[in-house]
Motif scaffolding. Structure first.
Motif, PDB file in Angstrom:
ATOM      1  N   MET A   1      37.558  30.058 -32.668  1.00 52.72           N
ATOM      2  CA  MET A   1      37.030  28.755 -32.290  1.00 52.72           C
ATOM      3  C   MET A   1      37.019  27.773 -33.460  1.00 52.72           C
ATOM      4  O   MET A   1      36.322  26.754 -33.402  1.00 52.72           O
ATOM      5  N   ASP A   2      37.785  28.045 -34.511  1.00 52.54           N
ATOM      6  CA  ASP A   2      37.833  27.124 -35.645  1.00 52.54           C
ATOM      7  C   ASP A   2      38.972  26.116 -35.494  1.00 52.54           C
ATOM      8  O   ASP A   2      39.395  25.501 -36.463  1.00 52.54           O
ATOM      9  N   ALA A   3      39.472  25.966 -34.289  1.00 47.63           N
ATOM     10  CA  ALA A   3      40.459  24.938 -33.977  1.00 47.63           C
ATOM     11  C   ALA A   3      39.920  24.111 -32.814  1.00 47.63           C
ATOM     12  O   ALA A   3      39.200  24.636 -31.953  1.00 47.63           O
ATOM     13  N   PRO A   4      40.248  22.824 -32.749  1.00 42.48           N
ATOM     14  CA  PRO A   4      39.686  21.959 -31.700  1.00 42.48           C
ATOM     15  C   PRO A   4      40.012  22.418 -30.288  1.00 42.48           C
ATOM     16  O   PRO A   4      39.254  22.140 -29.359  1.00 42.48           O
ATOM     17  N   ASP A   5      41.142  23.111 -30.124  1.00 46.87           N
ATOM     18  CA  ASP A   5      41.547  23.518 -28.773  1.00 46.87           C
ATOM     19  C   ASP A   5      41.206  24.965 -28.467  1.00 46.87           C
ATOM     20  O   ASP A   5      41.757  25.555 -27.525  1.00 46.87           O
ATOM     21  N   GLY A   6      40.297  25.560 -29.231  1.00 46.33           N
ATOM     22  CA  GLY A   6      39.961  26.970 -29.029  1.00 46.33           C
ATOM     23  C   GLY A   6      39.509  27.267 -27.610  1.00 46.33           C
ATOM     24  O   GLY A   6      40.021  28.202 -26.964  1.00 46.33           O
ATOM     25  N   ALA A   7      38.568  26.493 -27.096  1.00 49.05           N
ATOM     26  CA  ALA A   7      38.061  26.736 -25.740  1.00 49.05           C
ATOM     27  C   ALA A   7      39.162  26.506 -24.708  1.00 49.05           C
ATOM     28  O   ALA A   7      39.260  27.248 -23.722  1.00 49.05           O
ATOM     29  N   ASP A   8      39.998  25.511 -24.924  1.00 50.15           N
ATOM     30  CA  ASP A   8      41.093  25.239 -23.993  1.00 50.15           C
ATOM     31  C   ASP A   8      42.086  26.394 -23.956  1.00 50.15           C
ATOM     32  O   ASP A   8      42.585  26.764 -22.885  1.00 50.15           O
ATOM     33  N   LEU A   9      42.374  26.983 -25.116  1.00 57.65           N
ATOM     34  CA  LEU A   9      43.288  28.122 -25.164  1.00 57.65           C
ATOM     35  C   LEU A   9      42.702  29.325 -24.435  1.00 57.65           C
ATOM     36  O   LEU A   9      43.423  30.075 -23.765  1.00 57.65           O
ATOM     37  N   ILE A  10      41.404  29.517 -24.569  1.00 64.88           N
ATOM     38  CA  ILE A  10      40.737  30.593 -23.831  1.00 64.88           C
ATOM     39  C   ILE A  10      40.875  30.347 -22.331  1.00 64.88           C
ATOM     40  O   ILE A  10      41.217  31.251 -21.564  1.00 64.88           O
ATOM     41  N   ARG A  11      40.632  29.119 -21.904  1.00 65.29           N
ATOM     42  CA  ARG A  11      40.729  28.791 -20.480  1.00 65.29           C
ATOM     43  C   ARG A  11      42.150  29.014 -19.958  1.00 65.29           C
ATOM     44  O   ARG A  11      42.340  29.624 -18.900  1.00 65.29           O
ATOM     45  N   ARG A  12      43.128  28.544 -20.707  1.00 64.68           N
ATOM     46  CA  ARG A  12      44.516  28.695 -20.272  1.00 64.68           C
ATOM     47  C   ARG A  12      44.918  30.175 -20.193  1.00 64.68           C
ATOM     48  O   ARG A  12      45.627  30.588 -19.264  1.00 64.68           O
ATOM     49  N   THR A  13      44.447  30.956 -21.157  1.00 69.06           N
ATOM     50  CA  THR A  13      44.775  32.384 -21.154  1.00 69.06           C
ATOM     51  C   THR A  13      44.131  33.086 -19.976  1.00 69.06           C
ATOM     52  O   THR A  13      44.765  33.914 -19.306  1.00 69.06           O
TER      53      THR A  13
ATOM     54  N   VAL B   1      32.829  32.145 -34.260  1.00 69.46           N
ATOM     55  CA  VAL B   1      31.820  31.264 -33.668  1.00 69.46           C
ATOM     56  C   VAL B   1      30.673  31.081 -34.653  1.00 69.46           C
ATOM     57  O   VAL B   1      30.197  32.031 -35.267  1.00 69.46           O
ATOM     58  N   PHE B   2      30.267  29.818 -34.788  1.00 71.58           N
ATOM     59  CA  PHE B   2      29.203  29.465 -35.722  1.00 71.58           C
ATOM     60  C   PHE B   2      28.031  28.768 -35.040  1.00 71.58           C
ATOM     61  O   PHE B   2      26.965  28.651 -35.637  1.00 71.58           O
ATOM     62  N   THR B   3      28.227  28.273 -33.826  1.00 72.17           N
ATOM     63  CA  THR B   3      27.175  27.500 -33.161  1.00 72.17           C
ATOM     64  C   THR B   3      27.030  27.923 -31.705  1.00 72.17           C
ATOM     65  O   THR B   3      27.952  28.476 -31.093  1.00 72.17           O
ATOM     66  N   ARG B   4      25.865  27.611 -31.159  1.00 74.19           N
ATOM     67  CA  ARG B   4      25.634  27.856 -29.734  1.00 74.19           C
ATOM     68  C   ARG B   4      26.592  27.015 -28.888  1.00 74.19           C
ATOM     69  O   ARG B   4      27.017  27.448 -27.814  1.00 74.19           O
ATOM     70  N   GLU B   5      26.894  25.822 -29.359  1.00 74.69           N
ATOM     71  CA  GLU B   5      27.784  24.944 -28.605  1.00 74.69           C
ATOM     72  C   GLU B   5      29.174  25.569 -28.468  1.00 74.69           C
ATOM     73  O   GLU B   5      29.786  25.516 -27.394  1.00 74.69           O
ATOM     74  N   GLN B   6      29.680  26.158 -29.558  1.00 75.06           N
ATOM     75  CA  GLN B   6      30.971  26.837 -29.475  1.00 75.06           C
ATOM     76  C   GLN B   6      30.910  28.005 -28.501  1.00 75.06           C
ATOM     77  O   GLN B   6      31.841  28.221 -27.710  1.00 75.06           O
ATOM     78  N   MET B   7      29.830  28.749 -28.562  1.00 71.82           N
ATOM     79  CA  MET B   7      29.683  29.899 -27.678  1.00 71.82           C
ATOM     80  C   MET B   7      29.610  29.465 -26.216  1.00 71.82           C
ATOM     81  O   MET B   7      30.239  30.076 -25.347  1.00 71.82           O
ATOM     82  N   ARG B   8      28.873  28.402 -25.952  1.00 76.65           N
ATOM     83  CA  ARG B   8      28.755  27.920 -24.577  1.00 76.65           C
ATOM     84  C   ARG B   8      30.109  27.459 -24.043  1.00 76.65           C
ATOM     85  O   ARG B   8      30.496  27.786 -22.904  1.00 76.65           O
ATOM     86  N   ALA B   9      30.847  26.718 -24.874  1.00 79.85           N
ATOM     87  CA  ALA B   9      32.168  26.247 -24.452  1.00 79.85           C
ATOM     88  C   ALA B   9      33.115  27.415 -24.195  1.00 79.85           C
ATOM     89  O   ALA B   9      33.880  27.414 -23.221  1.00 79.85           O
ATOM     90  N   ALA B  10      33.061  28.419 -25.065  1.00 81.75           N
ATOM     91  CA  ALA B  10      33.922  29.592 -24.901  1.00 81.75           C
ATOM     92  C   ALA B  10      33.559  30.369 -23.647  1.00 81.75           C
ATOM     93  O   ALA B  10      34.435  30.828 -22.898  1.00 81.75           O
TER      94      ALA B  10
END
Length: 208
Positions: free
Chosen positions: A43-55, A70-79
């Motif tokens: 998740m250290d790239a801006p499109d991390g969550a999008d790549l997860i969704r596409r996969t 992952v470093f934040t709750r926000e990243q975890m929630r998006a993922a």
């Protein structure tokens, strides 16, 4: 997901960090063709969550899909909303472990020292990530498992075909493997057959 059972079964987690988005799914498919089914998208790239969704949309349950770095709750929630079924961090943060438990998503925190291992267990981690593995080597893990006999550890950082088996023999339940599975030359040439063969060779090595 029981993350410990997944790690014990798969043995390999492919760590995909900042790969080009236009070839990302091709790399994942090549890894799956080679027998690697546990995928960690950092998740250290801006499109991390999008790549997860596409996969997740492309491969469904053919992959065990996690969010790494992952470093934040926000990243975890998006993922999580994108379809990640486990989290991995390079460090130990009790707040993140608490959030993961609230959401019912297993988290594998990064640790190195005995103190961090004990703290991770105290805060509910079922498994930990020894990072960076290249710094300490298999002997360190073997010694660490002296007092921590029930330690469930994935080793990440500098793991390759040359040392993956040694880490497993020292007691790791799995290894996290990054660029050694998909070197720059293969990515630039879009040689997905080579990536699949390399994955297949590593799978045979660690499961055989």
């Amino acid at each position: 997901m029981n993350v410990v059972s997944m790690l014990e079964q798969e043995k390999i987690v492919a760590v995909l960090r900042r790969l080009p988005s236009d070839t990302f799914l091709d790399v994942v498919r090549a890894l799956v063709d080679g027998g690697v089914r546990a995928i960690e998208v950092t998740m250290d790239a801006p499109d991390g969550a999008d790549l997860i969704r596409r996969t997740r949309e492309a491969l469904g349950d053919d992959v065990m899909l996690g969010a790494g770095t992952v470093f934040t709750r926000e990243q975890m929630r998006a993922a999580k909303e994108a379809g990640a079924s486990f989290f991995v961090s390079p460090h130990l943060d009790p707040d993140l472990l608490e959030a993961a438990q609230e959401w019912g998503v297993p988290m594998v925190p990064g640790v190195l020292t005995p103190t961090e291992v004990a703290a991770a267990h105290r805060h509910g981690a079922q498994a930990v990530k020894i990072f960076p593995g290249s710094l300490v080597g298999p002997g360190y893990l073997r010694d660490l498992r002296g007092p921590f006999k029930d330690l469930k550890a994935m080793v990440t950082g500098g793991v390759s075909e040359d040392n993956a088996r040694a880490f497993l023999d020292a007691g790791a339940v799995a290894v996290g493997v990054g660029s050694s599975l998909f070197p720059k030359a293969d990515l630039e040439a879009r040689d997905y057959a080579s990536i699949a063969k390399r994955a297949e060779r590593l799978v045979r090595l660690v499961r055989g």
